[in-house]
Design an enzyme around this catalytic site. Structure first.
Site, PDB file in Angstrom:
ATOM      1  N   HIS A  54     -31.568 -58.348 -32.812  1.00 15.63           N
ATOM      2  CA  HIS A  54     -32.895 -58.971 -32.934  1.00 15.63           C
ATOM      3  C   HIS A  54     -33.007 -60.133 -31.967  1.00 15.63           C
ATOM      4  O   HIS A  54     -32.038 -60.516 -31.313  1.00 15.63           O
ATOM      5  CB  HIS A  54     -33.191 -59.393 -34.369  1.00 15.63           C
ATOM      6  CG  HIS A  54     -32.328 -60.497 -34.901  1.00 15.63           C
ATOM      7  ND1 HIS A  54     -30.967 -60.353 -35.098  1.00 15.63           N
ATOM      8  CD2 HIS A  54     -32.620 -61.772 -35.274  1.00 15.63           C
ATOM      9  CE1 HIS A  54     -30.472 -61.484 -35.585  1.00 15.63           C
ATOM     10  NE2 HIS A  54     -31.448 -62.371 -35.690  1.00 15.63           N
ATOM     11  N   HIS A  56     -33.398 -63.430 -31.989  1.00 15.74           N
ATOM     12  CA  HIS A  56     -32.992 -64.841 -32.112  1.00 15.74           C
ATOM     13  C   HIS A  56     -31.978 -65.249 -31.045  1.00 15.74           C
ATOM     14  O   HIS A  56     -31.101 -64.477 -30.670  1.00 15.74           O
ATOM     15  CB  HIS A  56     -32.427 -65.100 -33.515  1.00 15.74           C
ATOM     16  CG  HIS A  56     -33.503 -65.218 -34.561  1.00 15.74           C
ATOM     17  ND1 HIS A  56     -33.261 -65.045 -35.905  1.00 15.74           N
ATOM     18  CD2 HIS A  56     -34.834 -65.484 -34.440  1.00 15.74           C
ATOM     19  CE1 HIS A  56     -34.410 -65.213 -36.580  1.00 15.74           C
ATOM     20  NE2 HIS A  56     -35.362 -65.469 -35.707  1.00 15.74           N
ATOM     21  N   ASP A  58     -29.393 -67.190 -30.942  1.00 20.63           N
ATOM     22  CA  ASP A  58     -27.944 -67.164 -31.191  1.00 20.63           C
ATOM     23  C   ASP A  58     -27.392 -65.736 -31.152  1.00 20.63           C
ATOM     24  O   ASP A  58     -26.179 -65.536 -31.315  1.00 20.63           O
ATOM     25  CB  ASP A  58     -27.592 -67.864 -32.514  1.00 20.63           C
ATOM     26  CG  ASP A  58     -28.191 -67.189 -33.733  1.00 20.63           C
ATOM     27  OD1 ASP A  58     -29.374 -66.779 -33.674  1.00 20.63           O
ATOM     28  OD2 ASP A  58     -27.478 -67.066 -34.753  1.00 20.63           O
ATOM     29  N   HIS A  59     -28.260 -64.766 -30.895  1.00 25.75           N
ATOM     30  CA  HIS A  59     -27.835 -63.367 -30.730  1.00 25.75           C
ATOM     31  C   HIS A  59     -28.067 -62.866 -29.298  1.00 25.75           C
ATOM     32  O   HIS A  59     -27.510 -61.858 -28.897  1.00 25.75           O
ATOM     33  CB  HIS A  59     -28.581 -62.466 -31.715  1.00 25.75           C
ATOM     34  CG  HIS A  59     -28.282 -62.791 -33.143  1.00 25.75           C
ATOM     35  ND1 HIS A  59     -27.549 -61.975 -33.964  1.00 25.75           N
ATOM     36  CD2 HIS A  59     -28.573 -63.896 -33.877  1.00 25.75           C
ATOM     37  CE1 HIS A  59     -27.423 -62.540 -35.155  1.00 25.75           C
ATOM     38  NE2 HIS A  59     -28.038 -63.702 -35.136  1.00 25.75           N
ATOM     39  N   HIS A 110     -35.797 -60.008 -41.824  1.00 22.54           N
ATOM     40  CA  HIS A 110     -35.364 -61.282 -41.224  1.00 22.54           C
ATOM     41  C   HIS A 110     -36.253 -61.604 -40.019  1.00 22.54           C
ATOM     42  O   HIS A 110     -36.797 -62.696 -39.896  1.00 22.54           O
ATOM     43  CB  HIS A 110     -33.904 -61.142 -40.836  1.00 22.54           C
ATOM     44  CG  HIS A 110     -33.336 -62.302 -40.077  1.00 22.54           C
ATOM     45  ND1 HIS A 110     -33.185 -63.549 -40.633  1.00 22.54           N
ATOM     46  CD2 HIS A 110     -32.893 -62.411 -38.800  1.00 22.54           C
ATOM     47  CE1 HIS A 110     -32.667 -64.378 -39.726  1.00 22.54           C
ATOM     48  NE2 HIS A 110     -32.489 -63.704 -38.608  1.00 22.54           N
ATOM     49  N   ASP A 132     -28.378 -59.966 -38.668  1.00 24.42           N
ATOM     50  CA  ASP A 132     -28.740 -60.912 -39.727  1.00 24.42           C
ATOM     51  C   ASP A 132     -29.520 -60.243 -40.860  1.00 24.42           C
ATOM     52  O   ASP A 132     -30.270 -60.894 -41.568  1.00 24.42           O
ATOM     53  CB  ASP A 132     -29.598 -62.056 -39.154  1.00 24.42           C
ATOM     54  CG  ASP A 132     -28.777 -63.034 -38.334  1.00 24.42           C
ATOM     55  OD1 ASP A 132     -27.536 -62.903 -38.292  1.00 24.42           O
ATOM     56  OD2 ASP A 132     -29.392 -63.935 -37.731  1.00 24.42           O
ATOM     57  N   HIS A 170     -22.811 -63.524 -39.370  1.00 28.75           N
ATOM     58  CA  HIS A 170     -22.509 -64.915 -39.748  1.00 28.75           C
ATOM     59  C   HIS A 170     -21.454 -65.009 -40.849  1.00 28.75           C
ATOM     60  O   HIS A 170     -21.422 -64.176 -41.750  1.00 28.75           O
ATOM     61  CB  HIS A 170     -23.779 -65.637 -40.230  1.00 28.75           C
ATOM     62  CG  HIS A 170     -24.753 -65.923 -39.134  1.00 28.75           C
ATOM     63  ND1 HIS A 170     -24.619 -67.009 -38.296  1.00 28.75           N
ATOM     64  CD2 HIS A 170     -25.864 -65.264 -38.743  1.00 28.75           C
ATOM     65  CE1 HIS A 170     -25.630 -67.003 -37.430  1.00 28.75           C
ATOM     66  NE2 HIS A 170     -26.393 -65.953 -37.674  1.00 28.75           N
TER      67      HIS A 170
HETATM   68 ZN   LIG Z   1     -31.445 -64.249 -36.837  1.00 29.09          ZN
END
Ligand SMILES: [Zn+2]
Length: 259
Positions: A54, A56, A58-59, A110, A132, A170
Site C-alpha cells: 500500500h 504509506h 514507511d512501505h 487500512h 498493514d 509491524h
Molecule cells: Zn500503513
C-alpha cells in the site's frame, strides 16, 4: 520459500526472500532503501524485485532508490505512480517471485489501495504477505476504509489455510495482546500466545511470522463474531454491545483506537 525480516525504522520489518542459488532477493515494502542496500552489499546479493502492499511512506520510501540502483521490477497497487510501480496489480492477478506464483488479494480497509500477496508452494506452508492489514493480535487502523471493508478482509484472510505463514509489517504484537487480553480475558490460547511473544521480545526476536490458525484463535479482529469479544470492547467504550457484525467489528476497532 520462506521470508526473513530486516528491521527498519522503530518497528517495521522489510521481509526478504532469497532464491535457491542465494544470489538474488526480493523485498517487500522497503520503506528504507539503506537497510536493503547495506544487506545486499554485506551478503553480495542483487535485488531482483519489489512487492508493495500500500501507499504509506514507511512501505514505499525506499522503492525509488532501490529501483534505480538495481533496475528491478516493482509490483504494487495500481493507485501508485508509474515512477514507483512498474507492474500495477489488481484482485486476482499474480506475480512470480523466484518461480513461485503469488496471487493478489485486494483488502481495502487500512488504506483503500491495500493488497496482500498469497502463495501456496508445493514444498512449504502457504505464505501471506499482508502489509498493514493483519498483524499478530491486531489489524491496521482504518485510515481510509470502513469497518465493513476491514471486516470483509478479516473474513477472507480467516478462510485461508490454517497453516498459512503470515508476514505482517509491524512488530506491534505485545501492545496488540494487551488490548486483546483486556476484551477477551478468558481466552487461554491468547494468554499462551502472549507468554510466547513476551519471551521472544525479551530476546529481541521477532514475533512474526504468525499463522492464520493462531490469529483465528487469538486476534480480536478475527474473532469479531464471538459475542464475548464484542461485549468486552463495548464495555471498554461504555456502550451496549452491537447486535450486528459490522457494528460489532467497528466497536472492537474503536475500543483499540482509544486503548
Ligand atoms: Zn500503513
Amino acid at each position: 520459500m520462506t521470508f526473513f525480516p530486516l528491521p527498519a525504522f522503530n518497528d517495521n520489518y522489510i521481509w526478504i526472500t532469497k532464491d535457491a542459488t542465494q544470489k538474488t532477493i526480493w523485498a517487500v515494502d522497503p520503506g528504507d532503501a539503506q537497510v536493503v542496500l547495506d544487506y545486499c552489499k554485506a551478503e553480495h546479493l542483487t535485488l531482483a524485485g519489489i512487492l508493495i502492499t500500500h501507499h504509506h511512506k514507511d512501505h514505499t520510501g525506499g522503492v525509488e532508490a532501490l529501483k534505480k540502483e538495481f533496475n528491478c521490477p516493482t509490483y504494487g497497487p495500481e493507485s501508485l505512480s508509474p515512477t514507483l510501480v512498474t507492474h500495477p496489480l489488481r484482485q486476482g492477478e499474480s506475480v512470480t517471485v523466484h518461480h513461485q506464483e503469488f496471487l493478489v488479494l485486494e483488502t481495502p480497509g487500512h488504506t483503500l489501495d491495500h493488497i496482500c500477496y498469497f502463495a501456496e508452494p508445493e514444498q512449504h506452508a502457504p505464505q501471506l504477505l499482508c502489509g498493514d492489514t493483519l498483524f499478530r493480535g491486531g489489524c491496521g487502523r482504518l485510515f481510509e476504509g470502513s469497518p465493513a471493508q476491514m471486516l470483509n478482509a478479516m473474513t477472507r484472510l480467516r478462510e485461508l489455510p490454517h497453516a498459512t505463514q503470515v508476514y505482517g509489517t509491524h512488530e506491534y504484537t505485545l501492545a496488540n495482546y494487551r488490548f486483546a487480553l483486556a476484551i477477551d480475558p478468558n481466552n487461554t490460547a491468547l494468554a499462551n500466545a502472549n507468554h510466547e511473544a513476551e519471551a521472544l521480545r525479551a530476546k529481541d526476536t521477532p514475533t512474526l511470522p504468525t499463522t492464520i490458525a493462531l490469529e483465528a484463535q487469538t486476534n480480536p479482529f478475527m474473532r469479531f463474531d464471538w459475542q464475548q469479544v464484542v461485549a468486552g470492547a463495548a464495555h471498554l467504550l461504555n456502550e451496549d454491545p452491537a447486535q450486528d457484525l459490522i457494528n460489532g467489528f467497528a466497536q472492537i476497532r474503536r475500543a483499540k483506537d482509544g486503548f
